[in-house]
Design a protein around this motif. Structure first.
Motif, PDB file in Angstrom:
ATOM      1  N   ASN B  73       0.853  -1.177   0.000  1.00 55.11           N
ATOM      2  CA  ASN B  73       0.000   0.000   0.000  1.00 55.11           C
ATOM      3  C   ASN B  73       0.895   1.236   0.000  1.00 55.11           C
ATOM      4  OD1 ASN B  73      -1.872   1.979   0.302  1.00 55.11           O
ATOM      5  ND2 ASN B  73      -2.864   1.122   2.118  1.00 55.11           N
ATOM      6  N   ASP B  76      -0.120   7.213  -3.441  1.00 55.33           N
ATOM      7  CA  ASP B  76      -0.006   7.520  -4.870  1.00 55.33           C
ATOM      8  C   ASP B  76       1.211   8.370  -5.214  1.00 55.33           C
ATOM      9  OD1 ASP B  76      -2.229   6.040  -5.280  1.00 55.33           O
ATOM     10  OD2 ASP B  76      -3.602   7.732  -5.598  1.00 55.33           O
ATOM     11  N   ILE B  79       4.621   6.374  -5.371  1.00 53.91           N
ATOM     12  CA  ILE B  79       4.703   5.148  -6.161  1.00 53.91           C
ATOM     13  C   ILE B  79       5.982   5.061  -7.000  1.00 53.91           C
ATOM     14  CG2 ILE B  79       3.662   4.009  -8.179  1.00 53.91           C
ATOM     15  CD1 ILE B  79       0.955   4.316  -6.774  1.00 53.91           C
ATOM     16  N   GLU B  97       1.780  -1.199 -11.099  1.00 55.31           N
ATOM     17  CA  GLU B  97       0.778  -0.441 -10.353  1.00 55.31           C
ATOM     18  C   GLU B  97      -0.593  -0.901 -10.820  1.00 55.31           C
ATOM     19  OE1 GLU B  97       0.577   3.778 -11.113  1.00 55.31           O
ATOM     20  OE2 GLU B  97      -1.042   4.052  -9.663  1.00 55.31           O
ATOM     21  N   ARG B 100      -6.648  -0.116  -6.606  1.00 51.31           N
ATOM     22  CA  ARG B 100      -6.907  -0.617  -5.245  1.00 51.31           C
ATOM     23  C   ARG B 100      -8.341  -1.131  -5.159  1.00 51.31           C
ATOM     24  NH1 ARG B 100      -3.102   2.502  -1.954  1.00 51.31           N
ATOM     25  NH2 ARG B 100      -2.189   4.141  -3.240  1.00 51.31           N
ATOM     26  N   SER B 107      -1.525  -0.786  -3.976  1.00 49.02           N
ATOM     27  CA  SER B 107      -1.335  -0.105  -5.256  1.00 49.02           C
ATOM     28  C   SER B 107      -0.193  -0.704  -6.064  1.00 49.02           C
ATOM     29  CB  SER B 107      -1.055   1.380  -5.021  1.00 49.02           C
ATOM     30  OG  SER B 107      -0.030   1.526  -4.042  1.00 49.02           O
TER      31      SER B 107
END
Lengths: 193, 166
Positions: B73, B76, B79, B97, B100, B107
């Motif tokens: 997790n 964003d 990432i 990616e 979710r 992610s």
């Protein structure tokens, strides 16, 4: 047996008889056996095989005589490289020597699907999922979402149709398509030491 | 994709053989010269249509007997940074990616390989420590039901099922 192998609970005679009518269970056992054999084989390969495998996995020369080029780098005759590669193919260590295409670049739609299957029905549902040619990989995993498979389809409509079909045929409602938003790395290469 | 390129894909996807001039054999099947085939392959590689060319192994047979899907997790905005770090780990083969889910808020999806379950757990722990991330799960693989290469541009799109039963 190594840890983390296929789900093979304590077997009774009845389970063994049951296996005969459940080919997926039999496959799970074969899988466990193949893994054990693989572990032994990995320990047995010689250094030259390991070097060769490392070279063959990346930057395979796209030239007229690729094996001669590899042979020169290893300092052995081309014929030795050819016979070793043939043997590694025969033993099943090398699945194939081929291009790996980007399915999306070829215009195909791909996704990863998570499915929550009652444990007792896992093998049965996995077998049904396997029967679709668009399913390329299918694994049982330790989680509430216990069945994970990848799809390569002509387009996104085909993905939707296929998942709806699986829902109807299995009665399993928890199926989620998780298409990649971004791909950062795909490197299915293993260094041999 | 023009017809010639489709033909190249159709023939090459089944693999080349271990002979002195494997591309000559393939070119004959396609009906073009060896030079033309090599030119096509170089061009597909340059364009990224071909991710790589090389030997595809059966992992188990190569001694990498354990693997798990590790899901993370990652916020964003972090990432890309996370992906950059995780990609440096030798035993991580994939990093994607994905969207979710309500009850699966991850992610980033990675595949971690090892010679044992413990080695897989070690690698995941190392990654978690390095990036300071605690929200992750390891989904150990318990059964391989199918492993095949997609077959492109052929009638019915049949898969070429391999492995497992040998």
């Amino acid at each position: 047996m190594p840890t983390g192998t296929a789900k093979v609970p304590d077997l009774t005679v009845w389970d063994c008889l049951g296996i005969l009518s459940h080919p997926q269970s039999l496959l799970a056992i074969l899988y466990a056996g193949a893994k054990l054999a693989g572990t032994l084989w990995g320990a047995w390969m010689d250094d030259l095989d390991k070097k060769l495998l490392n070279m063959l996995q990346t930057d395979f020369p796209l030239v007229s005589r690729p094996y001669r080029l590899i042979a020169e780098k290893l300092g052995i005759p081309e014929s030795s490289v050819l016979s070793r590669v043939q043997q590694l193919m025969k033993d099943g260590v090398i699945r194939k020597i081929s291009p790996v295409f980007d399915a999306r670049c070829l215009g195909y739609a791909t996704t990863l699907v998570a499915m929550r299957v009652p444990e007792t029905r896992l093998d049965e549902v996995a077998g049904l999922v396997n029967s679709y040619p668009q399913v390329t990989h299918n694994y049982g995993r330790e989680h509430k979402y216990n069945l994970w498979f990848t799809l390569v389809c002509r387009d996104s409509h085909e993905i939707e149709r296929l998942l709806q079909d699986i829902r109807e045929r299995t009665g399993v409602s928890e199926i989620h398509s998780l298409p990649a938003k971004r791909v950062f790395k795909i490197r299915v290469r293993f260094e041999f030491r | 994709m023009n017809e010639l390129q489709k033909k190249v894909v159709r023939v090459l996807q089944h693999g080349i053989s271990a002979v002195e001039q494997p591309f000559l054999v393939a070119a004959d099947l396609i009906g073009i010269s060896e030079d033309e085939l090599l030119r096509q392959l170089h061009s597909m590689k340059a364009k990224g249509v071909m991710r790589r060319f090389g030997a595809i192994l059966r992992h188990q047979k190569a001694g990498f007997s354990a693997n798990a899907m590790a899901v993370w997790n990652v916020p964003d905005e972090k990432i890309e940074e996370f992906a950059g770090l995780v990609m440096k780990f030798q035993n991580v083969s994939h990093c994607y990616e994905r969207p979710r889910l309500d009850d699966f808020p991850y992610s980033i999806y990675t595949m971690i390989h090892g010679r044992s379950r413990e080695e897989v757990i070690d690698t995941a722990t190392k990654i978690a420590n390095e990036v300071g991330l605690t929200e992750f799960e390891l989904l150990h693989t318990t059964a391989e039901y199918k492993k095949s290469s997609p077959v492109f541009f052929e009638e019915g799109g049949e898969c070429n099922e391999e492995g497992r039963q040998r």
